[in-house]
Scaffold this motif. Structure first.
Motif, PDB file in Angstrom:
ATOM      1  N   ASP A  71     -33.169 -83.291  61.692  1.00 13.48           N
ATOM      2  CA  ASP A  71     -31.933 -84.150  61.162  1.00 13.48           C
ATOM      3  C   ASP A  71     -32.490 -85.443  60.763  1.00 13.48           C
ATOM      4  OD1 ASP A  71     -30.353 -82.349  61.924  1.00 13.48           O
ATOM      5  OD2 ASP A  71     -30.272 -82.892  64.032  1.00 13.48           O
ATOM      6  N   THR A  72     -33.812 -85.586  60.106  1.00  9.27           N
ATOM      7  CA  THR A  72     -33.909 -87.014  59.582  1.00  9.27           C
ATOM      8  C   THR A  72     -33.766 -87.070  58.209  1.00  9.27           C
ATOM      9  OG1 THR A  72     -36.340 -85.864  59.429  1.00  9.27           O
ATOM     10  CG2 THR A  72     -36.113 -86.988  61.327  1.00  9.27           C
ATOM     11  N   GLU A  73     -33.217 -86.263  57.621  1.00 10.68           N
ATOM     12  CA  GLU A  73     -32.739 -86.555  56.056  1.00 10.68           C
ATOM     13  C   GLU A  73     -31.924 -87.911  56.147  1.00 10.68           C
ATOM     14  OE1 GLU A  73     -31.478 -83.645  57.585  1.00 10.68           O
ATOM     15  OE2 GLU A  73     -33.376 -82.346  57.191  1.00 10.68           O
ATOM     16  N   HIS A  74     -32.105 -88.771  55.250  1.00 10.04           N
ATOM     17  CA  HIS A  74     -31.010 -89.770  54.919  1.00 10.04           C
ATOM     18  C   HIS A  74     -31.398 -90.749  55.873  1.00 10.04           C
ATOM     19  CE1 HIS A  74     -29.724 -87.457  51.676  1.00 10.04           C
ATOM     20  NE2 HIS A  74     -29.367 -86.470  52.657  1.00 10.04           N
ATOM     21  N   ASN A  75     -32.402 -90.853  56.509  1.00 15.61           N
ATOM     22  CA  ASN A  75     -32.649 -91.720  57.888  1.00 15.61           C
ATOM     23  C   ASN A  75     -31.695 -91.437  58.747  1.00 15.61           C
ATOM     24  OD1 ASN A  75     -34.399 -93.526  58.687  1.00 15.61           O
ATOM     25  ND2 ASN A  75     -33.055 -95.467  58.160  1.00 15.61           N
ATOM     26  N   SER A  76     -31.334 -90.306  59.119  1.00 16.80           N
ATOM     27  CA  SER A  76     -30.373 -90.208  60.252  1.00 16.80           C
ATOM     28  C   SER A  76     -31.100 -89.391  61.427  1.00 16.80           C
ATOM     29  CB  SER A  76     -29.471 -89.112  60.044  1.00 16.80           C
ATOM     30  OG  SER A  76     -29.649 -88.036  59.542  1.00 16.80           O
TER      31      SER A  76
END
Length: 150
Positions: free
Chosen positions: A41-46
């Motif tokens: 869940d690291t997409e888009h700095n999340s």
């Protein structure tokens, strides 16, 4: 009037040569993974909410003619990462050796359950007799974030 098409036989044989021919595999076992890094869940700095679990799967195949002998699959890193190895629908113990026939595959499922809001890193290592990668290392990245106030 007769149509003269001297290129037709050339076209026919060219297309026939592109048919379903068997691709020549190397003799030695070849370990091929579908990625070199697993993010949670690291997409888009999340990230992944603290106390919840994110999952990611890795597909590994043998693209050689000879049998791939996997000696072990190990996970190094904080206990927020856990893994499960499966082949043909059967769970395998990560420390145990197993075989992968030519053009067959196995999967490694990694779960990530952050205990606090911070970045986490680990590695997944696959050791085998593969000619191209006797030791394949997959990087694990996860970020724990605080859940929104409800």
């Amino acid at each position: 009037m007769r149509l003269h098409t001297p290129w037709l036989p050339i076209l026919f044989f060219s297309l026939a040569a592109c048919g379903d021919s068997a691709e020549e595999l190397p003799k030695a076992p070849q370990l091929i993974s579908d990625r070199d890094e697993m993010g949670f869940d690291t997409e888009h700095n999340s990230g992944t909410y603290v106390g919840t679990t994110g999952f990611n799967s890795l597909q590994v195949s043998n693209q050689g003619q000879d049998t791939l002998e996997v000696s072990n699959v190990t996970l190094s890193g904080p206990s927020v990462f856990t893994m499960k190895v499966s082949q043909d629908g059967t769970d395998r113990s990560p420390g145990d050796a197993f075989q992968v026939a030519s053009k067959k595959r196995f999967f490694v499922q990694v779960s990530f359950r952050p205990a606090e809001a911070k970045n986490y890193q680990g590695t997944l290592t696959i050791r085998s007799n593969a000619a191209n990668a006797a030791e394949k290392v997959i990087i694990l990245n996860g970020k724990g974030i605080q859940p929104p106030n409800q």
